[in-house]
Design a protein around this motif. Sequence first.
Motif, PDB file in Angstrom:
ATOM      1  N   GLU A 214      51.633 -20.370 -32.655  1.00  0.00           N
ATOM      2  CA  GLU A 214      53.096 -20.532 -32.731  1.00  0.00           C
ATOM      3  C   GLU A 214      53.477 -21.809 -33.463  1.00  0.00           C
ATOM      4  OE1 GLU A 214      54.210 -20.104 -28.632  1.00  0.00           O
ATOM      5  OE2 GLU A 214      53.665 -17.982 -28.745  1.00  0.00           O
ATOM      6  N   ASP A 217      52.476 -22.951 -39.451  1.00  0.00           N
ATOM      7  CA  ASP A 217      53.506 -22.461 -40.364  1.00  0.00           C
ATOM      8  C   ASP A 217      53.318 -20.951 -40.572  1.00  0.00           C
ATOM      9  OD1 ASP A 217      55.333 -23.953 -42.686  1.00  0.00           O
ATOM     10  OD2 ASP A 217      54.652 -21.912 -43.190  1.00  0.00           O
ATOM     11  N   GLU A 218      54.420 -20.228 -40.738  1.00  0.00           N
ATOM     12  CA  GLU A 218      54.239 -18.766 -40.882  1.00  0.00           C
ATOM     13  C   GLU A 218      53.628 -18.381 -42.235  1.00  0.00           C
ATOM     14  OE1 GLU A 218      58.135 -17.298 -39.984  1.00  0.00           O
ATOM     15  OE2 GLU A 218      58.846 -17.588 -42.040  1.00  0.00           O
ATOM     16  N   ASP A 219      53.562 -19.347 -43.172  1.00  0.00           N
ATOM     17  CA  ASP A 219      52.854 -19.090 -44.436  1.00  0.00           C
ATOM     18  C   ASP A 219      51.398 -19.536 -44.391  1.00  0.00           C
ATOM     19  OD1 ASP A 219      55.041 -17.989 -45.691  1.00  0.00           O
ATOM     20  OD2 ASP A 219      55.792 -19.941 -46.367  1.00  0.00           O
ATOM     21  N   ALA A 239      49.564 -12.993 -33.334  1.00  0.00           N
ATOM     22  CA  ALA A 239      50.135 -13.869 -34.375  1.00  0.00           C
ATOM     23  C   ALA A 239      50.129 -13.164 -35.734  1.00  0.00           C
ATOM     24  CB  ALA A 239      49.347 -15.174 -34.449  1.00  0.00           C
ATOM     25  N   SER A 242      52.733 -10.185 -35.588  1.00  0.00           N
ATOM     26  CA  SER A 242      54.139 -10.596 -35.510  1.00  0.00           C
ATOM     27  C   SER A 242      54.571 -11.415 -36.726  1.00  0.00           C
ATOM     28  CB  SER A 242      54.361 -11.438 -34.247  1.00  0.00           C
ATOM     29  OG  SER A 242      53.684 -12.678 -34.392  1.00  0.00           O
ATOM     30  N   GLY A 243      53.620 -11.753 -37.601  1.00  0.00           N
ATOM     31  CA  GLY A 243      53.970 -12.564 -38.780  1.00  0.00           C
ATOM     32  C   GLY A 243      54.107 -14.045 -38.464  1.00  0.00           C
ATOM     33  N   ALA A 244      53.572 -14.483 -37.301  1.00  0.00           N
ATOM     34  CA  ALA A 244      53.613 -15.918 -36.965  1.00  0.00           C
ATOM     35  C   ALA A 244      52.733 -16.728 -37.911  1.00  0.00           C
ATOM     36  CB  ALA A 244      53.176 -16.133 -35.517  1.00  0.00           C
ATOM     37  N   ILE A 245      51.690 -16.076 -38.459  1.00  0.00           N
ATOM     38  CA  ILE A 245      50.857 -16.706 -39.496  1.00  0.00           C
ATOM     39  C   ILE A 245      50.682 -15.688 -40.626  1.00  0.00           C
ATOM     40  CG2 ILE A 245      49.642 -18.217 -37.872  1.00  0.00           C
ATOM     41  CD1 ILE A 245      47.209 -16.348 -38.072  1.00  0.00           C
TER      42      ILE A 245
END
Length: 309
Positions: A214, A217-219, A239, A242-245
């Motif tokens: 969490e 960074d999501e990128d 993660a 859900s696109g958290a990473i």
Amino acid sequence: MHLECDRIGVHESVDDVFPPEKLVDYLDDLPVAVEVVGDADVEACDAVVTLEHRDAFLEVDWIHSIQAGVDRFPFDALEDAGIVLTNSTGIHDRTVGETVASYLLAFSRRLHDHVANQGERRWDQPAWNEAFTLPGTTACVLGTGTLGRGVADVLGSLGVRTVGVRRSADPVSGFEEVYANDDLLEAVADADFVIVTLPLTEATRHLVDHEVFETMDEDAYFVNVGRGPVVDEAALIDALESGAIAGAALDVFETEPLPAESPLWGIDEVIVSPHCAAFTEDYFRDVGDLVRENVDRLAEGDPFHNRVV
Ligand code: NAD
């Protein structure tokens, strides 16, 4: 310690990594007999060089693991039986460093997409903003031992800024900055790549959890070349889904081989490799040099190199 070593068995389990006969030939100038052994032949040996543990090894004096990670060996039973365990720490810096660099280059230059498309004979260029270059990016490396330093060295040559995480924040050569474990979340927050090179111990089990993903960074991309259980794999899958990473490159898993039903196989931005980050045609030579060093030390009455138990 006084220990007689007249016969070394190279256990057949090393065949997963290199042909055992290669190591036997490489060590044929040693003043001790070296031969390939199966479980039934181990009792005739004073020492065994192996990939895996077997209960039959509880009869020898010295076990050498061809891996750096020895988390699957029964430390207490070995200690009780007075058996020395040595490992292969110190030889995997360049191999694992180059493997990690190849993951990062695959993500930045989209190589994994091209290989997947090629399998389906599909001509499909990436979107204009999908590819990027590595100079100026930051990698946060968890663990600053042999693997961590090898990763920092190879990534440094590609222009990646590397920061390390270790038990203390004392500086380590090759890392631009070092954080203590207590500041793990701060360390991963600004990283483009978070790379695990840690051994599995009670202190590192599930060190990388929901909170770490969490905070990333999501990128950012996640890489694990240490041991699977250092990471909470369910949290990693959450993660990723859900696109958290942005994605992950994984060489080690909570269960190996990675089960066919694992969602990790099917996620586009995940690269799965089968626990082979350190593989090289020179592996048997690197292990052979460690064994030779310890045979020499035994002859001199010096302490073992890379002793774990
Ligand atoms: P190493 O002993 O050189 O380095 C391990 C580092 O981890 C040391 O610096 C140690 O201080 C640090 N460490 C241990 N516990 C820690 C903790 N709780 N917090 C922070 N740092 C901690 O070993 P290495 O050769 O770098 O190998 C590391 C691990 O990587 C091995 O134990 C093995 O599990 C794994 N490995 C995997 C592959 C592969 O093929 N994927 C290959 C080699 C090693």
